[in-house]
Design an enzyme around this catalytic site. Structure first.
Site, short mmCIF file in Angstrom:
data_model
loop_
_atom_site.label_atom_id
_atom_site.label_comp_id
_atom_site.label_asym_id
_atom_site.label_seq_id
_atom_site.Cartn_x
_atom_site.Cartn_y
_atom_site.Cartn_z
N ASP A 165 0.87 -1.17 0.00
CA ASP A 165 0.00 0.00 0.00
C ASP A 165 0.91 1.23 0.00
O ASP A 165 2.11 1.13 0.27
CB ASP A 165 -0.94 -0.01 1.22
CG ASP A 165 -2.14 0.92 1.00
OD1 ASP A 165 -2.11 1.76 0.08
OD2 ASP A 165 -3.12 0.82 1.77
C1 BGC Z 1 -5.00 3.32 0.05
C2 BGC Z 1 -5.09 2.30 -1.05
C3 BGC Z 1 -4.95 2.98 -2.38
C4 BGC Z 1 -3.62 3.73 -2.42
C5 BGC Z 1 -3.36 4.44 -3.73
C6 BGC Z 1 -3.79 4.24 -0.09
O1 BGC Z 1 -3.93 5.31 0.74
O2 BGC Z 1 -4.97 2.67 1.31
O3 BGC Z 1 -6.32 1.61 -0.97
O4 BGC Z 1 -5.04 2.05 -3.42
O5 BGC Z 1 -3.63 4.71 -1.40
O6 BGC Z 1 -4.12 5.55 -3.88
#
Ligand code: BGC
Length: 738
Positions: free
Chosen positions: A283
């Site tokens: 993530d």
């Molecule tokens: C989130 C993810 C997301 C990623 C990219 C993170 O803050 O937890 O679910 O895909 O950002 O935007």
């Protein structure tokens, strides 16, 4: 860690038949081997380092001082302006990785990542789960994949399948509820739909990211068997069904170790036991080391200010990471690109989008996903209800959506509700899509006198309601990534508003646009409650069709609605501080703390069963405008398990029943093991057989490291619309593996 994450966020502020055939025809293993073997070490390493796909400089506006230096740059050349970007390796024919969020449509956080870029906005994933309809989930994924492909994205960061253990979790609207079979089946089908359009989908956030409070630091504590039977089972089912090209590991720790360097999770379970062939990406800001992460199973580091994978070449030179491990990580990415068809059918911006067809999918999900929680007879609106007062919830203008990285700017336009928000929180204010329930209701009921009151003055609204045949109160509660709800109730004085209107006119219906269960102190005062979730781009017409009875409700709760927080395994959210909340977790300062998942695998309804406690509304509950009778209930055991019954529509209207099969293995709480969605005309009967999914009959024996279906007597229940579960039979099963 926080600095790193803040920067990133400010900057980014069942295979279909065709898909399966393509995966086979494309021989992903041999083709990926050939491509990766042709790459230099630098090129292989390049694939493993995702850059942010967006830079704030491109906004062309003065940036606040809080924006870190590293973020004051332009969108990387070639990037489309979304979550992540990895340049192409043109020399060998590897296309750029263009990553977009998420499960609800092609996202555009705050509307400024790609100015003016709108997309079809699906209802909350909770609504999709409430349909109990994996075929519809696949259609939703197909729509989303087609749109992503037409906008040039070849990786969709979709597939949120964390179990909703915490009903105040600000991200539950992105997830598919509390049951592993339901969540895994729905999300897996959606992933298959996306990938059928030759766009890789993730499943995320692996695993146990069950609350947003302290998401970057908290330690989810649970024992292995409980973890395997709950959240991991949801992922396992989603992965088996959807074959996602990638898995996104979560921010949090699990039993002491960060998810993205957790060898048990990534190495042993995912890549070992499940033989997962795709790649693991972190993530955004969730990686914490280089060699330990790669050894544990992380393949690709997502954007963060101080990337550990920046040192990868040196680490290979020093022998800390083997060149073979780098090659293998790159192979996994390329293999998924071939398997999903990304390379054979490259996504390009500017492709055709059938907006009407896509809106119809969004509307179908909204219609099937709304759950009629209570109805003393006010719904569907009677023909004689001529004077209708609609109150609150911006129902004259539009419908609410959930906030954070999954935020879609819907076709048809939107407005933001900036109440109580400042600074970055104001930029990321709750988004209402312009799809007005009031206008839709007027169109369906031209014979009625329909007026709107904004609900800002409960006394005024109540006085108006008194003069009407029916009052309909719309109540909204915004939810967003990074923060958990400050209270389990409705904000902005809406509880008082509903109580006042309900007291003035007993013929009051409430429509809830929330991303979570809420408490309903006013419940006895109102005649009907319709849970509309965040109903997506066609929410207005969908709500109006259900209210008027043009379509009968058929959604069932994918989550238990508790009667009080005291009933929960954790009445207080661990680490929660009402003064320390900000969108996406920006600026929240939280020291590490533990989240003990003492309920183990007894999530949601199983917890209530264990405690013999009565929720406000049970998992699986949902009413409709007709009634169903069950007769000749019988169950069969042996090697598998099934239940058979005759289902009859005993009411006056066509309707859909979601009959649910629950099974309790010896000494264990009951589990949803299968279901059937059956649509019947008035008076029509059908014999229905539901076969238990064998994955739900087995339990995990951590000592033996194996799943076992114990011999013995299994209780078989059939769950009916009102959330009740009737014991049908006790049947014996023979001992067996899973
Ligand atoms: C989130 C993810 C997301 C990623 C990219 C993170 O803050 O937890 O679910 O895909 O950002 O935007």
């Amino acid at each position: 860690m926080l600095k790193r994450f803040v920067g990133i966020l400010l900057m980014t502020s069942t295979l279909t038949t065709a898909g399966a055939a393509l995966a086979q025809a494309s021989d992903p293993d041999a083709r990926a081997k050939a491509m990766v073997d042709a790459m230099t070490l630098d090129e292989q390493i390049g694939l493993l380092r995702t850059q942010a796909g967006f830079g704030l400089l491109s906004l062309g506006v003065p940036l606040p001082p809080s924006v870190p230096e590293s973020m004051r740059k332009a969108t990387p050349p070639g990037a489309l302006g979304s979550a992540g970007y990895v340049p192409a390796v043109e020399r060998v024919g590897m296309p750029a990785q263009q990553m977009s969020d998420a499960s609800l449509g092609v996202a555009n956080l705050g509307g400024f990542l790609r100015r003016g870029d709108e997309a079809t906005s699906l209802p909350a994933t909770l609504a999709l789960a409430a349909t109990f309809d994996p075929d519809l989930a696949q259609a939703a994924g197909d729509m989303l994949g087609a749109e992503a492909h037409a906008k040039g994205f070849n990786i969709q960061l979709a597939g949120g399948v964390n179990l909703t253990r915490e009903p105040r979790n600000g991200r539950n609207f992105e997830y598919a509820g509390e049951d592993p079979l339901l969540a895994g089946s729905i999300v897996g089908a959606q992933v298959a739909g996306i990938q059928g359009r030759h766009v890789v989908s993730t499943v995320k956030h692996f695993a146990l990211n069950a609350q947003e409070t302290g998401r970057f630091v908290h330690d989810a504590q649970i024992d292995e068997a409980a973890l395997r039977e709950s959240d991991l089972l949801a992922f396992e089912i989603a992965i088996q069904r959807g074959q996602p090209g990638s898995v996104m590991c979560a921010y949090n720790r699990i039993n002491g170790t960060y998810a993205c360097e957790n060898n048990f999770l990534l190495g042993k379970v995912l890549k070992g036991d499940w033989k997962y062939l795709g790649w693991v990406m972190s993530d955004w800001g969730a990686s914490h080391s280089l060699a330990p992460s790669l050894k544990a199973g992380l393949d690709q580091e997502s954007p963060q200010d101080d990337p550990y994978f920046g040192d990868l070449k040196d680490a290979v030179a020093k022998g800390e990471v083997s060149a073979e491990r780098v090659r293998e990580a790159a192979f996994r990415i390329v293999r998924s690109f071939y398997a999903v068809g990304v390379i054979d059918d490259p996504a390009k911006p500017g492709g055709p989008i059938d907006k009407n067809a896509h809106a119809a999918v969004a509307e179908k999900v909204a219609l099937q996903g709304m759950v009629l929680l209570k109805n003393d007879g006010v719904l569907p609106l009677a023909a004689k209800a001529k004077k209708i007062v609609v109150i609150g919830g911006f129902a004259d203008k539009g419908i609410l959506s959930g906030g954070g990285s999954s935020q879609v700017m819907p076709y048809g336009g939107h407005f933001m509700d900036r109440r109580g928000r400042e600074g970055i929180a104001a930029i990321l204010s709750p988004v209402y899509g312009l799809s007005s329930p009031v206008e839709a209701l007027k169109a369906l009921r031209p014979d009625a006198d329909i007026t709107f009151d904004d609900g800002s003055d409960p006394a005024r609204a109540a006085a108006l309601a008194k003069t009407a045949d029916v009052a309909i109160v719309f109540a909204t509660r915004p939810e967003e990534e990074g923060v958990d709800a400050i209270s389990p109730s409705l904000p902005f004085g809406q509880d008082e508003l509903i109580a006042a209107v309900g007291a003035a006119n007993p013929q009051t219906a409430v429509v809830l646009e929330t991303g979570n269960p809420i408490l309903m102190p006013w419940l006895p005062k109102v005649s009907a409650v319709l849970q509309a979730w965040y109903p997506g781009q066609r929410g207005g017409p969908a709500i109006a069709k259900i209210l008027t009875g043009e379509v009968s409700p058929s959604g069932r709760l994918p989550m238990t609605f508790p009667a009080s927080m005291a009933q929960l395994p954790r009445p207080e959210i661990p680490g929660f501080d009402p003064k320390n909340r900000s969108p996406l977790g920006l600026g929240a300062k939280v020291a590490p703390f533990a989240v003990p998942f003492t309920e183990g695998a007894d999530v949601g309804y199983r917890w209530f069963e264990k405690k013999a406690d009565k929720p406000l509304f049970a998992f699986g509950h949902g009413l409709t405008y007709t009634r169903f009778g069950y007769a000749k209930l019988a169950a069969k055991g042996g090697e598998g398990l099934s239940a058979t019954f005759t289902l009859t529509n005993t009411g006056q209207r066509e309707g859909t029943e979601v009959a649910q099969l629950y099974v309790a293995p010896p000494g264990r709480t009951h589990r949803l093991a299968g279901w059937a969605r059956v649509t019947l005309k008035p008076g029509e009967s059908r014999q229905v057989t539901i076969t238990a999914d064998p994955r739900l009959l087995a339990s995990y024996d951590a000592k033996a490291g194996a799943w076992r279906c114990a011999a013995g007597s299994y209780d078989v229940y059939v769950g009916k619309a009102a959330g009740s579960r009737d014991l049908v039979a006790k049947v014996s099963l023979t001992e067996g593996a899973r």
